[in-house]
Design an enzyme around this catalytic site. Structure first.
Site, PDB file in Angstrom:
ATOM      1  CG  PHE A  81      -7.630   9.982  -4.332  1.00  0.00           C
ATOM      2  CD1 PHE A  81      -8.054   9.205  -3.269  1.00  0.00           C
ATOM      3  CD2 PHE A  81      -6.401   9.678  -4.917  1.00  0.00           C
ATOM      4  CE1 PHE A  81      -7.279   8.156  -2.795  1.00  0.00           C
ATOM      5  CE2 PHE A  81      -5.623   8.632  -4.451  1.00  0.00           C
ATOM      6  CZ  PHE A  81      -6.059   7.870  -3.392  1.00  0.00           C
TER       7      PHE A  81
ATOM      8  CD  GLN B  98       2.179  14.104  -7.063  1.00  0.00           C
ATOM      9  OE1 GLN B  98       1.977  12.912  -7.244  1.00  0.00           O
ATOM     10  NE2 GLN B  98       1.295  15.051  -7.363  1.00  0.00           N
TER      11      GLN B  98
ATOM     12  CG  HIS C   5       2.391  11.267  -1.701  1.00  0.00           C
ATOM     13  ND1 HIS C   5       1.841  11.296  -0.439  1.00  0.00           N
ATOM     14  CD2 HIS C   5       1.481  10.652  -2.496  1.00  0.00           C
ATOM     15  CE1 HIS C   5       0.639  10.728  -0.490  1.00  0.00           C
ATOM     16  NE2 HIS C   5       0.400  10.328  -1.714  1.00  0.00           N
TER      17      HIS C   5
ATOM     18  CG  LEU D 275       2.566   6.232  -0.847  1.00  0.00           C
ATOM     19  CD1 LEU D 275       2.637   7.748  -1.035  1.00  0.00           C
ATOM     20  CD2 LEU D 275       2.144   5.569  -2.138  1.00  0.00           C
TER      21      LEU D 275
ATOM     22  CD  GLU E 206      -4.425  12.276  -2.801  1.00  0.00           C
ATOM     23  OE1 GLU E 206      -3.261  12.385  -3.237  1.00  0.00           O
ATOM     24  OE2 GLU E 206      -5.402  12.808  -3.336  1.00  0.00           O
TER      25      GLU E 206
ATOM     26  CG  HIS F  44       4.614   9.933  -5.008  1.00  0.00           C
ATOM     27  ND1 HIS F  44       4.786   8.618  -4.631  1.00  0.00           N
ATOM     28  CD2 HIS F  44       3.338  10.026  -5.498  1.00  0.00           C
ATOM     29  CE1 HIS F  44       3.659   7.943  -4.878  1.00  0.00           C
ATOM     30  NE2 HIS F  44       2.787   8.769  -5.421  1.00  0.00           N
TER      31      HIS F  44
ATOM     32  NE  ARG G 143       1.126  10.874 -10.351  1.00  0.00           N
ATOM     33  CZ  ARG G 143       0.616  10.171  -9.344  1.00  0.00           C
ATOM     34  NH1 ARG G 143      -0.692   9.897  -9.302  1.00  0.00           N
ATOM     35  NH2 ARG G 143       1.380   9.751  -8.350  1.00  0.00           N
TER      36      ARG G 143
END
Lengths: 540, 483
Positions: free
Chosen positions: A118, A230, A232, A246, A249, A344, A378
């Protein structure tokens, strides 16, 4: 005055996502525990929607020190190091709990939990269950909770915290019919999740309305770093109503490539070393820049392409993505997705100590509603880990706390009743107020920020806060309370953004030049509580 | 923006005697889902509309409703002009919000050892469990389950969960026995649950039949089912001889009238061979009139469906091998069935070296001569194993429209399948009665279907004649021949 339904318990948990349910499971070992959920348990919150994974150090080649450093660096060193230490040290143990309780994570050929890379991490340490990791966790947790004595109240919305003799002594809620319920407790755990539904484009579920920040702030608790939102990097861009959905990731973790409309892998310009797996703040800004500079796609995004991956890999590792895009007419096995940043996660939140106590007596917090773990950005996979690590801690601390005798202040409840009563004669439609709020937040408190834009959004929020919201029936009261919470949360975000005179992590002030890096920044947390606000100074 | 008009079933138990439709005209964005249409109604027309939603992305199962009668997730189904939106067929709290909690709370939960170590099961097991794990608890399956509506069946998703727990070595309980007490054998295998499942979890095949198999090996089979299994093992047939069989009344090769357009094998199945041979002969006659040479291997036996559906699988491989050999020995490349259950079994439970087609599939594909329209008003009963098992709903109607007028009724199980008619006659009868009521509502003079079990069972619950499609079509041909 009508008699309210009163429920007494030792520990009251507000919220039914990963952190709340984990806290309740733990607290149950110490005394009567009640969990209050705005939704049906297991369905609301963002844990169940979380796709990509859970970060935990499981392999000998990996190290907790590495996870610690990645998290701090990813967080632009704004994280509270003590909280990060707890996160990385305990994430593996909490993963083990889930496995003991029946979670079905993907495994490798040796029946060890599989891990994938990630963003912003030096080691593939993100554990997963396809791209429905959070759903798998919630299924496991709700099953586990069903096997305890925890009493649940579902579809009850908490609208304020009760205060008695200088402590938080429970909470007041509204049931589905708009009837008042009182929950009185020795300890109260707030695990209400995030609040990016204050933005026009957001990944959050219906419950991501920032209730916990507002409840805590109004009760006098301190929030920190609320400006750290955040975005995303990869949210859906069309159709209109699906904007912000979403796109995990994990798509990039599995090898997905970002390209602009010219077909360029533009991340070479922004982070040639980490490319698509840079940290989310960096990738989001890169995508936003490409779009602003006219290299975006037809629908105003960039391409996220997995067509070079074997179809079988997409089908087994990204089944939810495949299914969702197919529903909108895109087969990601043969054509690229179009994506753009989407609000996000709120990195900031209620200030907690490692034992999850807040700045208020009797009040504990865990999960997204708390601040400090993730700093200014994050890492993907750290939120699910946070829910379990701090959920357990909050449940334990709250459970071990002393019995205080369960009381409430009738005057406070009467005051709340009066406030609710006024909604029946209000004039402003809560849905319209929310629409104006989220557009203004996207406009003025988004990825790139300036003083005038933040001030403009602040004045919009202040105007909206001056309106008297209208409830058509008792059932609609909760909508008014929710919009009020969103306005409070939005004002905390904007005020905090105005308090931080630098670009740091996810917070970018385009109008401020700075000669320091994130490592040498003179600033610490922003903080706001009733009557006190500021930004910490760090002596380097 | 575009304008849509939709009807929503409103019901407030506190104020209303009965549910009623309200019509709303709203503005939504291009590509809006049903959920967004509901938001528009709530925000712009009537804030008292109650509906449930959370994630908005098909992951939480909060927002399932019926659109034009079919369960869907409101957040994933595109909103179209003219649709009707109703709650699931589950007790309604208000408007579109139904009481999901009793069904959620009924789900069994894992019971691990208290001292368990944190060890995942192996990869194969994980891969088998994963599809059963993806349930989002929307309860669309519960809404459509016929068995659950008339009996104390635990329901499809309870069975899914029992199977998931059975597979997991971390669980310590006897889930097969638990499933039996929850009505494991009450499922009619109608397939409705998985056809409406937004996650496409194959509950009948991947959970219920597998659990029945495990339960069978633990000695839980129903006595009536065991009798059928013994009969198959002894005679190769699931029913007894009472009159000359279809195989006795035919020869191995039935030539068409006129030139041969196509040559097919014919799989007759136990019911048409022994109980309704006349109907099967009608089908042969129809095929012969349409230039089809029909080869009927003498060695064919029961397809095994009654064993597979009830979990008694020991003898199934033998049946499969013998049937496949019977057809391949005659170099047959296409096998036609006229029994929905046999057809579905040959297509899904066998790996056949030949193509399997339903009677209606073959006729519509190769073309068929026009019959006389008989001027009848009929209703068509979709056999579960044809409509949902094989995805064949339009072909029978194409044929039927040539010979009669159709008045449609909802596609719901008649109650005869899955061993329920023999195992739980009361449940089968209750479902049959419901079917009878639907038939009555249509005002049709006759019921047409394509499955011997449906034909037999429905006939006991309606005063209208019940015929196989082949028989009616043949009557159409005969009518046409009349001077």
């Amino acid at each position: 005055m009508r008699s309210d339904e009163v429920v007494d318990c030792h520990v009251l948990v507000i919220g039914s996502g990963g952190a709340g349910v984990r806290a309740a499971i733990e607290a149950d070992q110490y005394g009567d525990t009640v969990l209050v959920s705005k939704t049906i348990v297991g369905k609301g919150g963002c844990t169940t929607m979380a796709e990509g994974g859970y970060n935990a150090v499981l392999k000998e080649l990996d190290s907790c020190e590495g996870h610690y450093e990645d998290t701090l660096r990813g967080g632009a060193y704004l994280n509270d190091p003590g909280l990060v230490r707890v996160l990385v040290d305990e994430a593996p143990d909490r993963m083990a709990d889930l496995i003991r309780w029946g979670a079905v994570f993907d495994v490798d050929d040796c029946a060890c939990v599989a891990q994938r890379p990630f963003g912003g991490q030096r080691f593939p340490r993100t554990c997963y269950a396809g791209d429905r990791t959070g759903h798998e966790m919630m299924t496991t947790l709700t099953e586990r909770m069903a096997d305890t004595e925890v009493e649940t109240y579902q579809e009850v919305s908490i609208i304020s915290l009760l205060e008695y003799e200088g402590r938080v002594s429970g909470a007041m809620g509204l049931d589905r019919n708009g009837e008042v319920m009182l929950f009185r407790s020795d300890s109260t755990v707030i695990a209400t999740g995030g609040g990016t539904r204050v933005y026009d484009i957001s990944t959050n579920s219906s419950s991501g309305t920032g209730d916990g920040y507002a409840l805590g702030y109004r009760a006098g608790a301190e929030v920190i770093d609320m400006e750290q939102i955040q975005f995303h990097p990869t949210g859906a861009v069309y159709p209109y109503d699906a904007r912000g959905r979403l796109v995990t990731e994990a798509v990039r973790g599995e090898g997905g490539l970002l390209k602009n409309k010219l077909g360029e892998r533009f991340m070479t310009r922004y982070d040639p070393e980490r490319m698509e797996l840079s940290t989310r703040d960096v990738v989001s800004r890169s995508i936003a820049t490409e779009i602003l500079d006219g290299r975006g796609t037809e629908h105003g995004g960039v391409y996220l392409d997995v067509t070079h991956l074997p179809a079988s890999q997409i089908e087994s590792r990204l089944p939810v993505m495949l299914e969702q895009f197919l529903k909108f007419g895109v087969d990601i096995r043969v054509e690229p997705m179009e994506v753009a940043p989407t609000a996000h996660h709120i990195m900031g939140g209620l200030r907690i100590r490692p034992d999850c106590s807040t700045t208020l007596k009797g009040l504990f917090a865990c999960g997204e509603v708390s601040g400090g773990v993730h700093g200014a950005n994050r890492l993907g996979g750290n939120a699910l880990a946070e829910t379990q690590v701090f959920g357990k801690r909050a449940g334990e601390t709250a459970g071990k706390a002393a019995v205080h005798g369960r009381s409430h202040d009738p005057a406070q409840v009467e005051g709340e009743r009066n406030r609710l009563g006024k909604y029946f004669t209000g004039t402003s439609d809560p849905a319209a107020v929310w629409r104006q709020l989220k557009l203004s937040m996207w406009e003025g408190a988004g990825i790139f920020r300036t003083l005038p834009a933040l001030q403009q959004t602040r004045s919009v929020i202040q105007h909206l806060q001056s309106l008297q919201l209208r409830a058509m029936t008792a059932e609609n009261l909760v909508e008014c309370c929710t919009v009020r919470n969103m306005l409070t949360t939005a004002s905390l975000i904007v005020d905090s953004a105005l308090l931080r005179p630098e670009s740091r992590g996810a917070h970018v002030r385009k109008d401020i030049a700075q000669d320091w890096t994130m490592e040498t920044s003179p600033f610490g947390h922003t903080f706001i509580s009733r009557g006190c606000r500021g930004i910490g100074k760090v002596s380097r | 923006m575009k304008q849509l008009t939709l009807r929503v079933l409103r019901f407030d138990p506190k104020n209303d005697d009965a549910p009623h439709f309200e019509s709303y005209t709203i503005q939504v964005h291009e590509g809006a889902r049903v959920l967004h249409a509901l938001h528009a109604i709530h925000d712009d027309c009537d804030p008292t509309l109650t509906y449930r939603y959370c994630c908005g992305t098909g992951q939480c199962g909060s927002c399932a409703v019926r659109v034009n009668g079919e369960p869907v997730l409101a957040c994933m189904e595109e909103a179209r002009d003219g649709i009707s939106v109703e709650p699931l067929e589950i007790p309604v709290i208000k408007d579109l919000a139904v009481d999901l909690l009793p069904y959620i709370e009924a789900l069994p939960v894992i019971c691990p050892e208290t001292t368990a170590t944190a060890q995942m099961p192996g990869k194969d097991l994980v891969e088998t469990m994963k599809p059963l794990r993806s349930c989002i608890g929307c309860m669309a399956c519960v809404s459509v389950c016929p068995a659950l509506a008339v009996s104390d069946f635990g329901g499809p998703t309870v069975m899914r969960q029992e199977m998931r727990l059975t597979l997991d070595p971390r669980d310590t309980k006897d889930r097969e026995s638990e499933a039996v007490t929850e009505g494991l054998f009450r499922c009619t295998s109608c397939q409705a649950c998985w056809k409406v499942c937004p996650k496409e979890i194959q509950i009948p095949g991947k959970a219920i039949e597998k659990l029945r198999e495990l339960a069978h090996y633990k000695g839980h089979s129903l006595p009536r089912h065991a009798e059928v299994a013994a009969l198959i093992k002894e005679t190769g047939r699931s029913v007894t001889w009472t009159a000359p069989s279809f195989l006795e009344l035919t020869t191995e090769v039935m030539e068409p009238y006129g030139p041969v357009k196509k040559s097919v094998g014919f799989f007759v199945g136990c019911m048409y061979n022994l109980r309704l041979p006349k109907t099967a002969l009608d089908a042969i006659e129809v095929l012969r009139r349409n230039g089809v040479r029909v080869i009927i291997p003498r060695d064919q036996i029961c397809c095994g469906s009654p064993l597979i559906r009830t979990g008694q699988t020991e003898y199934v491989d033998t049946l499969k091998a013998r049937n496949i050999a019977a057809f391949t020995a005659l170099s047959i490349d296409t096998v036609v069935t006229m029994c929905a259950g046999c057809g579905s079994t040959l297509k899904h439970d066998y790996e056949t070296p030949f193509k399997v087609m339903d009677f209606s599939e073959l006729l519509t594909e190769t073309g068929f001569g026009s019959p006389a329209h008989l001027g009848l008003n009929v209703t068509y009963h979709d056999p579960c194993h044809l409509a949902r098992g094989q995805g064949i709903t339009e072909q029978p109607r194409v044929i039927l429209r040539k010979v009669a007028d159709i008045t449609e009724m909802p596609s719901i199980c008649c109650g005869s399948g899955g061993g329920v008619r023999s195992g739980f006659p009361d449940e089968a009868a209750a479902l049959g009665e419901r079917r009878g009521e639907e038939i009555k509502k249509t005002g049709a003079e006759m019921v047409v279907t394509c499955c011997p079990f449906c034909e037999f069972h429905i006939a006991g619950h309606t005063d209208k004649p019940v015929q196989h499609l082949a028989t009616l079509l043949l009557n159409g041909y005969k009518e046409k021949e009349k001077p």
